[in-house]
Design a protein around this motif. Structure first.
Motif, PDB file in Angstrom:
ATOM      1  N   ARG A 161      10.276  -9.490 -13.277  1.00 20.67           N
ATOM      2  CA  ARG A 161       9.791  -8.327 -14.014  1.00 20.67           C
ATOM      3  C   ARG A 161       9.068  -8.723 -15.304  1.00 20.67           C
ATOM      4  NH1 ARG A 161      11.116  -2.962 -14.467  1.00 20.67           N
ATOM      5  NH2 ARG A 161      10.951  -3.023 -12.205  1.00 20.67           N
ATOM      6  N   ASP A 162       9.606  -9.678 -16.055  1.00 21.00           N
ATOM      7  CA  ASP A 162       8.952 -10.082 -17.306  1.00 21.00           C
ATOM      8  C   ASP A 162       7.547 -10.634 -17.049  1.00 21.00           C
ATOM      9  OD1 ASP A 162      11.149  -9.291 -18.755  1.00 21.00           O
ATOM     10  OD2 ASP A 162      11.972 -11.306 -19.003  1.00 21.00           O
ATOM     11  N   ALA A 163       7.409 -11.443 -16.010  1.00 21.48           N
ATOM     12  CA  ALA A 163       6.097 -11.990 -15.673  1.00 21.48           C
ATOM     13  C   ALA A 163       5.152 -10.884 -15.209  1.00 21.48           C
ATOM     14  CB  ALA A 163       6.237 -13.056 -14.594  1.00 21.48           C
ATOM     15  N   PHE A 164       5.674  -9.918 -14.498  1.00 22.86           N
ATOM     16  CA  PHE A 164       4.895  -8.761 -14.055  1.00 22.86           C
ATOM     17  C   PHE A 164       4.340  -8.002 -15.262  1.00 22.86           C
ATOM     18  CE2 PHE A 164       5.166  -4.119 -13.126  1.00 22.86           C
ATOM     19  CZ  PHE A 164       4.155  -4.012 -12.187  1.00 22.86           C
ATOM     20  N   LEU A 165       5.186  -7.734 -16.242  1.00 24.68           N
ATOM     21  CA  LEU A 165       4.746  -7.023 -17.443  1.00 24.68           C
ATOM     22  C   LEU A 165       3.736  -7.852 -18.232  1.00 24.68           C
ATOM     23  CD1 LEU A 165       8.148  -5.457 -18.599  1.00 24.68           C
ATOM     24  CD2 LEU A 165       6.266  -4.331 -17.386  1.00 24.68           C
ATOM     25  N   ALA A 166       3.941  -9.158 -18.241  1.00 16.24           N
ATOM     26  CA  ALA A 166       2.977 -10.034 -18.919  1.00 16.24           C
ATOM     27  C   ALA A 166       1.620  -9.968 -18.229  1.00 16.24           C
ATOM     28  CB  ALA A 166       3.497 -11.473 -18.938  1.00 16.24           C
ATOM     29  N   ASN A 167       1.609  -9.880 -16.908  1.00 12.98           N
ATOM     30  CA  ASN A 167       0.350  -9.759 -16.179  1.00 12.98           C
ATOM     31  C   ASN A 167      -0.353  -8.436 -16.480  1.00 12.98           C
ATOM     32  OD1 ASN A 167       0.516 -12.253 -14.966  1.00 12.98           O
ATOM     33  ND2 ASN A 167       1.323 -11.490 -13.032  1.00 12.98           N
ATOM     34  N   LEU A 168       0.421  -7.364 -16.620  1.00 10.23           N
ATOM     35  CA  LEU A 168      -0.168  -6.079 -16.985  1.00 10.23           C
ATOM     36  C   LEU A 168      -0.841  -6.168 -18.352  1.00 10.23           C
ATOM     37  CD1 LEU A 168       2.584  -3.519 -15.866  1.00 10.23           C
ATOM     38  CD2 LEU A 168       0.566  -4.281 -14.588  1.00 10.23           C
ATOM     39  N   LYS A 169      -0.205  -6.882 -19.257  1.00  9.64           N
ATOM     40  CA  LYS A 169      -0.778  -7.074 -20.596  1.00  9.64           C
ATOM     41  C   LYS A 169      -2.103  -7.832 -20.504  1.00  9.64           C
ATOM     42  CE  LYS A 169      -0.418  -7.346 -25.219  1.00  9.64           C
ATOM     43  NZ  LYS A 169      -0.444  -6.170 -26.119  1.00  9.64           N
ATOM     44  N   VAL A 170      -2.138  -8.866 -19.686  1.00  7.26           N
ATOM     45  CA  VAL A 170      -3.367  -9.650 -19.521  1.00  7.26           C
ATOM     46  C   VAL A 170      -4.474  -8.789 -18.919  1.00  7.26           C
ATOM     47  CG1 VAL A 170      -4.406 -11.571 -18.259  1.00  7.26           C
ATOM     48  CG2 VAL A 170      -2.195 -11.872 -19.385  1.00  7.26           C
ATOM     49  N   LEU A 171      -4.123  -7.957 -17.943  1.00  8.20           N
ATOM     50  CA  LEU A 171      -5.119  -7.069 -17.338  1.00  8.20           C
ATOM     51  C   LEU A 171      -5.679  -6.098 -18.377  1.00  8.20           C
ATOM     52  CD1 LEU A 171      -3.428  -6.312 -13.900  1.00  8.20           C
ATOM     53  CD2 LEU A 171      -5.487  -7.660 -14.284  1.00  8.20           C
ATOM     54  N   ALA A 172      -4.795  -5.578 -19.234  1.00  6.85           N
ATOM     55  CA  ALA A 172      -5.259  -4.680 -20.289  1.00  6.85           C
ATOM     56  C   ALA A 172      -6.196  -5.404 -21.253  1.00  6.85           C
ATOM     57  CB  ALA A 172      -4.064  -4.100 -21.040  1.00  6.85           C
ATOM     58  N   GLU A 173      -5.827  -6.612 -21.618  1.00  6.64           N
ATOM     59  CA  GLU A 173      -6.650  -7.390 -22.563  1.00  6.64           C
ATOM     60  C   GLU A 173      -8.020  -7.715 -21.979  1.00  6.64           C
ATOM     61  OE1 GLU A 173      -4.044 -10.641 -23.246  1.00  6.64           O
ATOM     62  OE2 GLU A 173      -2.902  -9.636 -24.826  1.00  6.64           O
ATOM     63  N   ASN A 174      -8.115  -7.716 -20.650  1.00  2.00           N
ATOM     64  CA  ASN A 174      -9.391  -7.983 -19.996  1.00  2.00           C
ATOM     65  C   ASN A 174     -10.131  -6.704 -19.606  1.00  2.00           C
ATOM     66  OD1 ASN A 174      -9.983 -11.067 -19.186  1.00  2.00           O
ATOM     67  ND2 ASN A 174      -7.765 -10.747 -19.357  1.00  2.00           N
ATOM     68  N   GLY A 175      -9.641  -5.562 -20.064  1.00  2.00           N
ATOM     69  CA  GLY A 175     -10.356  -4.307 -19.887  1.00  2.00           C
ATOM     70  C   GLY A 175     -10.053  -3.532 -18.625  1.00  2.00           C
ATOM     71  N   PHE A 176      -9.016  -3.918 -17.873  1.00  4.72           N
ATOM     72  CA  PHE A 176      -8.776  -3.296 -16.573  1.00  4.72           C
ATOM     73  C   PHE A 176      -7.873  -2.073 -16.611  1.00  4.72           C
ATOM     74  CE2 PHE A 176      -9.941  -7.688 -15.303  1.00  4.72           C
ATOM     75  CZ  PHE A 176     -11.070  -7.358 -14.569  1.00  4.72           C
TER      76      PHE A 176
END
Length: 384
Positions: free
Chosen positions: A37-52
């Motif tokens: 779950r923590d890695a999943f949330l981290a991926n969501l953060k990365v997607l947001a930072e890339n404009g997705f």
């Protein structure tokens, strides 16, 4: 008719594909087991930072302004690696679009940058109830005025990202005497608001990395400023946004199906029987040809609906067609891919059984295939 992507759309699709391969795909199996779950949330953060997380949102609120075609391409690319991440991204974009479409300037300035920038892990779309799934006008959640505030009571079911959404768009009946669909309003409720209770995550057949929760409202008091748009006009907003959401689910179904067929094509070229690769057998070739043709047709339907939405043209019929065809094609593709693997496809060492489970829900959520057929028929008959 020009089917070529713009340079921006191509760049967005390539970036989404790269992030999906680098970050999402290595985690997908763990998420399916209920881990990471923590890695999943981290991926969501990365997607947001890339404009997705704000692909159609204005730049002034942190959005990308890339449009609906880029959104469809993104969800497809993410779903090829991880359907759980793709559906979270799709719903968060939906929430952002609702806020930008009908929210006040203060609401947009407060909540959109948090969604698009990753301040919130995700957004929640609270419409479905036990007795109001395909018929949202039958909802029973109520919101009543108390001075300058509203008090919301009721429950919502099957809410994507309930565990970690930062803000919820919530529909509730504000005029119980109005005819069905006419007395419903739309509210913004932030996570942590007293009276907003997140129920347990459902144990699902597929897309297990994405939390799906019951969301309860128990004497949940929100300020008058939480109302979005006009009072009693929320049902129209919900119906409009559901049409856009269907483009997202169609794209997701297509992405999962593409992943399954990629696995199958690679496997049949390696698997040998009767002295040759089974890819050289006509029966196998015809199975692949049929599925690939259907998926190409699905992609064209998805992009047509997305383009119409982007051009601010009517797109409800086309979105339902895309969602119906792509989700049904995904069922065929994932099961064909599993069949082409033979007994190996039934083993969890291969991803095929996960793809089949992840694809199954796409004919159900955001409107079942049966509801899509009703919408399509209604729109077709209206044109006569």
């Amino acid at each position: 008719m020009d089917f070529a992507l713009t340079d921006e759309q191509q760049m967005i699709a390539e970036t989404a594909t790269r992030l999906a391969q680098d970050r999402l795909a290595p985690l997908a199996e763990r998420l399916d087991r209920g881990e990471g779950r923590d890695a999943f949330l981290a991926n969501l953060k990365v997607l947001a930072e890339n404009g997705f997380m704000g692909l159609s949102i204005s730049a002034q609120y942190g959005g990308t302004e890339a449009g609906s075609v880029a959104f469809a391409l993104t969800v497809e690319a993410l779903a090829r690696a991880c359907a759980s991440t793709a559906v979270t991204t799709s719903v968060t974009n939906m929430v952002g679009e609702v806020i930008e479409a009908v929210g006040s300037e203060a609401q947009k300035e407060t909540y959109l940058p948090r969604l698009t920038g990753g301040g919130y892990a995700a957004g929640g779309f609270c419409l479905t109830e036990t007795g109001a799934g395909s018929d949202p006008a039958s909802m029973r959640t109520r919101a009543r005025k108390d001075g300058d505030d509203w008090i919301i009571d009721g429950s919502k079911l099957y809410i994507t990202s309930g565990d970690y959404a930062g803000v919820f768009v919530v529909w509730a009946v504000t005029d119980p005497d109005a005819r069905p669909g006419k007395g419903i309003s739309c509210f913004l409720v932030e996570a942590g608001t007293p009276g907003l209770v997140i129920g347990k995550a459902e144990k699902k057949m597929g897309q297990t990395g994405s939390a799906t929760n019951e969301v309860l409202f128990e004497n949940c008091r929100v300020p008058g400023s939480a109302l979005m748009g006009k009072e009693n006009d929320g049902f129209r907003v919900a119906v409009g946004e559901l049409a856009g959401g269907r483009i997202g689910i169609a794209s997701l179904a297509l992405g999962v199906a593409r992943a399954a067929m990629d696995e199958a094509k690679a496997y049949v070229k390696e698997r040998r029987q009767f002295g040759k690769a089974i890819a050289d057998m006509q029966g196998i070739q015809w199975m692949i040809a049929d599925r690939e043709t259907e998926l190409e047709a699905a992609r064209l339907l998805v992009l047509q609906a997305a383009w119409l939405k982007e051009q601010k043209k009517p797109f409800a019929r086309e979105a339902s067609m895309a969602k119906l065809f792509a989700s049904e094609a995904a069922q065929k593709a994932t099961y064909t891919a599993l069949q082409l693997h033979g007994g190996a496809g039934y083993i969890q060492d291969y991803a095929l059984e996960r793809y089949a489970r992840d694809a199954r829900i796409t004919t159900i959520y955001e409107g079942t295939s049966e509801i899509q057929r009703l919408i399509i028929a209604r729109e077709v008959m209206k044109a006569i």
